[in-house]
Design an enzyme around this catalytic site. Structure first.
Site, short mmCIF file in Angstrom:
data_model
loop_
_atom_site.label_atom_id
_atom_site.label_comp_id
_atom_site.label_asym_id
_atom_site.label_seq_id
_atom_site.Cartn_x
_atom_site.Cartn_y
_atom_site.Cartn_z
N GLY A 1 0.81 -1.21 0.00
CA GLY A 1 0.00 0.00 0.00
C GLY A 1 0.84 1.26 0.00
N SER A 2 0.25 2.35 -0.47
CA SER A 2 0.89 3.66 -0.39
C SER A 2 0.71 4.25 1.00
CB SER A 2 0.29 4.61 -1.44
OG SER A 2 0.67 4.19 -2.73
N GLY A 3 1.42 5.36 1.25
CA GLY A 3 1.31 6.03 2.54
C GLY A 3 2.48 5.74 3.45
N HIS A 4 3.46 5.00 2.95
CA HIS A 4 4.60 4.60 3.78
C HIS A 4 5.93 5.11 3.24
CE1 HIS A 4 1.85 1.89 5.79
NE2 HIS A 4 1.61 1.22 4.69
N ASP B 1 -1.73 -8.56 0.38
CA ASP B 1 -0.50 -8.63 -0.39
C ASP B 1 -0.13 -10.08 -0.70
OD1 ASP B 1 -0.04 -5.83 -0.46
OD2 ASP B 1 0.75 -5.89 1.58
N HIS C 1 -0.24 0.62 10.08
CA HIS C 1 -1.57 1.01 9.62
C HIS C 1 -2.46 1.30 10.83
CE1 HIS C 1 0.17 -1.87 6.74
NE2 HIS C 1 -0.16 -0.95 5.88
#
Lengths: 333, 333
Positions: free
Chosen positions: B53-56, B109, B218
């Site tokens: 996921g994005s945001g990391h 994932d 998360h």
């Protein structure tokens, strides 16, 4: 105040202890933790010294390393280092070719660097000074000497550091730093305040949906406070102000630094850069070097700044040269 | 929600546009912005693919570059990429020596990487998988396979990336990644939540004087919530948990990563590292490689994690090798 620290009064020195433990490439002169220098000074090279208040990592000390600076005098959070500390660093980095001071345009820093420089000259160390003043929000055209130094000082370090590493003489290194200074402009925007550890509360208030364009990295007032706009409109407001002073068109080339002030995620900096890139593309100018990340922070402040350096045939290879400090690495391509 | 963005639904793609504009060393396969790959794949080398996921940022795509990874499939914020995207990246990075998947231990994932791997095998691409699960807070000893992957996956990328760059065959690169996985442990602590752009409000609440030890990137629940302790005590709580599983003494050597989750200043990470360094010194173990900064974030979350990799004669030179991506540079000394 939600910070990882022990006693607030130990914040700076414990940070420095952590840095010295992590990075053997840097050391302190004698007993003072706040006299921060390269462990490997190079004989015959012009020494470059910076300094200023803590709370801005990687500014200032983060640029001490190969192809950049030789030493930094480290002040308390948002406080100038003392003239004694600056002198101590100056004497360490003097390697027979003189010393260049590069620091930001703040009253306390100027007073202490000037005093240290005079004392150094009395000990036969040649000293030159270039003062970063890139923040276009902090004073009008014609009074650039009143402008604060912010993230754009990175370009002065990069260009002068590479020039010194090429063994240029002091006056040449100072001329390069001065040219980079004259060619650099920055605009910032803040979304939230930060807390100085020994104060324990925010330095200012800002509404939950507000931004302040032009705020300084110590929370100095900006030029406008308004509702937070979409990212593209924020960039346009910032760049319009820079472009009003300095126009860019076909044949022009720039380096760009999109700097996070502390709490702003890298994702958002790239969204800002997308629009910066579009604007230069529309103008027909080439963006040759790009850096994004945290280069000059205000601890946990949310916000960003955009710095633009106009390149020429002399500055471009210096800006593109490799550099290697514990906090900043660049590999020339 | 105070973020620099245009429409929340464009957050990921506009971030990617910014990255492609800034860094010509990386590109996308065909038309999908979210299939992120090196612009210079190396014939005959094992390809390494990650994703999540994005945001990391800089996780995951930030480690695509020289001596590290070859491609990343980029999901929405905190969402898995699709199996189609992973397959697309796999086909691009396959250079005749097979492909290694390294990603974090999250259900979505795993499902999508497994599916992509099966489809790739049907196209005669050899695929191996190593799943990062370094977060010791997320499950007990004996059930390590349930543990989440967090910042320590950086060590898997570093070791496997250097092994692949030495042109080791697929099974060897997978063996190195697996060894780095088995030798890596991470503990995290969160001080504040973050906001997913399309959600618009914080993922959880936490009191103004509270910390949560062991929280996931998360916002997954941790193992204890308590009053924020002094920095040294926070580190001791985190390291005690790691040392309870794996002891370090004279003759042992480790690499350490002190990672900021997004809003925590670098100054505070060094204060944390100071205590980490003291603890290893007391144990008689050598800290050989140190990285501090933001390596795996949770957007604007305040907090930090400490990752420890036990080194041996095989891992140490791989961890110390030079690497050069737009987001991570290391110069071997």
């Amino acid at each position: 105040m939600k910070k990882f620290l022990n006693r607030p009064e130990d914040f700076v020195d414990e940070m420095l202890e952590g840095i010295y433990r992590a990075h053997p490439q840097v050391t302190k002169t004698a007993d003072d933790l706040r006299c921060y220098v390269t462990a490997h000074p190079r004989p015959g090279k012009v020494g470059i010294v910076t300094g200023g208040g803590s709370g801005h990592l990687p500014l200032f000390l983060g640029y001490v390393g190969e192809n950049m600076l030789d030493g930094a005098a480290v002040g308390g959070v948002f406080q100038s280092p003392s003239s004694d500390q600056i002198l101590e660093v100056t004497k360490y980095v003097e390697q027979g070719a003189g010393v260049l001071y590069i620091y930001g345009n703040y009253t306390g820093d100027i007073m202490n660097f000037d005093m240290a420089g005079e004392l150094a000259e009395m000990e036969d160390i040649a000293v030159r000074t270039v003062i970063g003043n890139d923040d276009v929000a902090s004073s009008i055209v014609g009074e650039e000497h009143k402008r604060r130094g912010v993230a754009g000082i990175f370009f002065l370090y990069k260009a002068a550091g590479a020039a010194a590493a090429q063994m240029m003489p002091l006056d040449e290194v100072a001329r390069i730093a001065e040219k980079a200074r004259a060619n650099t402009r920055t605009m910032g925007v803040a979304l939230s305040p930060c807390i100085v550890p020994e104060v324990g509360k925010p330095g200012f208030e800002i509404g939950a949906d507000e931004m302040e364009i032009g705020m300084g990295i110590h929370g100095e007032p900006g030029i406008s406070r308004s509702k937070l706009a979409p990212a593209d409109a924020v960039v346009d407001q910032m760049l319009d102000r820079i472009f009003a002073e300095e126009s860019f068109g076909a044949g022009d080339a720039v380096a760009v630094l999109v700097n996070g002030l502390g709490a702003t995620p890298l994702e958002e900096l790239y969204i800002l850069f997308r629009r910066v890139s579009q604007r230069f593309e529309e103008a027909g100018a080439a963006v040759r070097n790009v850096w994004l990340g945290e280069f000059a922070t205000s601890m946990e402040m949310a916000g960003a700044s955009i710095s633009v350096l106009r390149l020429d045939a002399e500055l471009e290879p210096l800006i593109a040269a490799s550099a290697d400090t514990p906090f900043f690495k660049h590999v020339a391509r």
